[in-house]
Design a protein around this motif. Structure first.
Motif, short mmCIF file in Angstrom:
data_model
loop_
_atom_site.label_atom_id
_atom_site.label_comp_id
_atom_site.label_asym_id
_atom_site.label_seq_id
_atom_site.Cartn_x
_atom_site.Cartn_y
_atom_site.Cartn_z
N ILE A 179 -38.81 64.88 -14.46
CA ILE A 179 -39.59 66.05 -15.54
C ILE A 179 -39.38 67.34 -14.90
O ILE A 179 -39.73 67.56 -13.67
CB ILE A 179 -41.09 66.00 -15.80
N SER A 233 -32.51 67.15 -22.12
CA SER A 233 -33.24 65.96 -22.16
C SER A 233 -32.75 64.92 -22.76
O SER A 233 -32.32 64.90 -23.83
CB SER A 233 -34.63 66.20 -23.03
N THR A 247 -36.62 64.62 -18.83
CA THR A 247 -37.28 65.43 -19.69
C THR A 247 -37.35 67.00 -19.18
O THR A 247 -37.92 67.06 -18.16
CB THR A 247 -38.68 65.02 -19.73
#
Lengths: 114, 112
Positions: free
Chosen positions: A12, A86, A112
């Motif tokens: 992330i 993403s 992400t």
């Protein structure tokens, strides 16, 4: 025998950051290709490397770069991340990297961008 | 720009039914590969077809490469719940590189 391995499994990041994804091909394979798979679509070709030389490049901006090391492992780098980056990033290895050569895919890295 | 149009995009059938997935392009491919992908995993190769008109069978799966090497089909006989997954066709654009052009995929659901 180990298949294609990729790390990390999940990642992330926030917009503007950079990311490095890693791939280890099957032992003896000299070609590594990178693909981006956005949810609900088929994979899109980003790069192919063979014997440490770039053999092909897809329609991706210069923010995407890659390299292959003497042991044939590879890194994909993405700078200045955008929300649209993403995706599931897939690495595929093959013996010679030609059109009729079987390509084996790794499990992918799920990126992400927030 | 080389494109592979895959159809249908979604297919939901009962166990025991037959189905066909199509992959079409205006471009000629050196080879065409079919993959199956499970959620959260990478695609797994099912078959590679190289010669125009080639037919390959893998148990209940039959793959065909068009005579002009522009299209391909995957036929599954007596589908089973274990066949559920995303099926992808991918064409190799030149003989010297491994660059694959993928179709958008067919999501198959086989209900028991």
């Amino acid at each position: 025998d180990a298949g294609v391995t990729q790390s990390p499994t999940h990642l992330i990041k926030t917009r503007g950051q950079h990311v490095t994804l890693r791939c280890s091909p099957i032992s003896g394979h000299k070609s590594v290709s990178w693909y981006q798979q956005v949810l609900g679509q088929g994979p899109q070709f980003i790069f192919q490397y063979y014997e440490k030389e770039e053999r092909g490049r897809g329609n991706f901006p210069d923010r995407f770069s890659a390299r292959q090391f003497p042991n044939y492992s590879s890194e994909l780098n993405v700078n200045a991340l955008l929300l649209g980056d993403s995706a599931l990033y897939l690495c595929a290895s093959s013996l010679l990297g030609t059109a009729t050569d079987t390509q084996y895919f790794g499990p992918g890295t799920r990126l992400t961008v927030l | 720009t080389q494109l592979l149009e895959q159809s249908p995009q979604f297919l939901s059938i009962q166990e025991g039914e037959n189905l066909t997935v199509y992959c079409n392009s205006s471009s000629v491919f050196s080879s065409l590969q079919w993959y199956r992908q499970e959620p959260g995993e990478g695609p797994v190769l099912l078959v590679t077809v190289v010669t125009g008109g080639e037919v390959k069978k893998l148990k209940r799966l039959t793959f065909q490469f068009g005579d002009a090497r522009k299209d391909s089909s995957l036929h599954i006989t007596a589908a089973q719940p274990g066949d559920t997954g995303l099926y992808l066709c991918a064409g190799a654009v030149s003989s010297n590189t491994g660059k694959l052009i993928f179709g958008q995929g067919t999501t198959l659901q086989v209900k028991p």
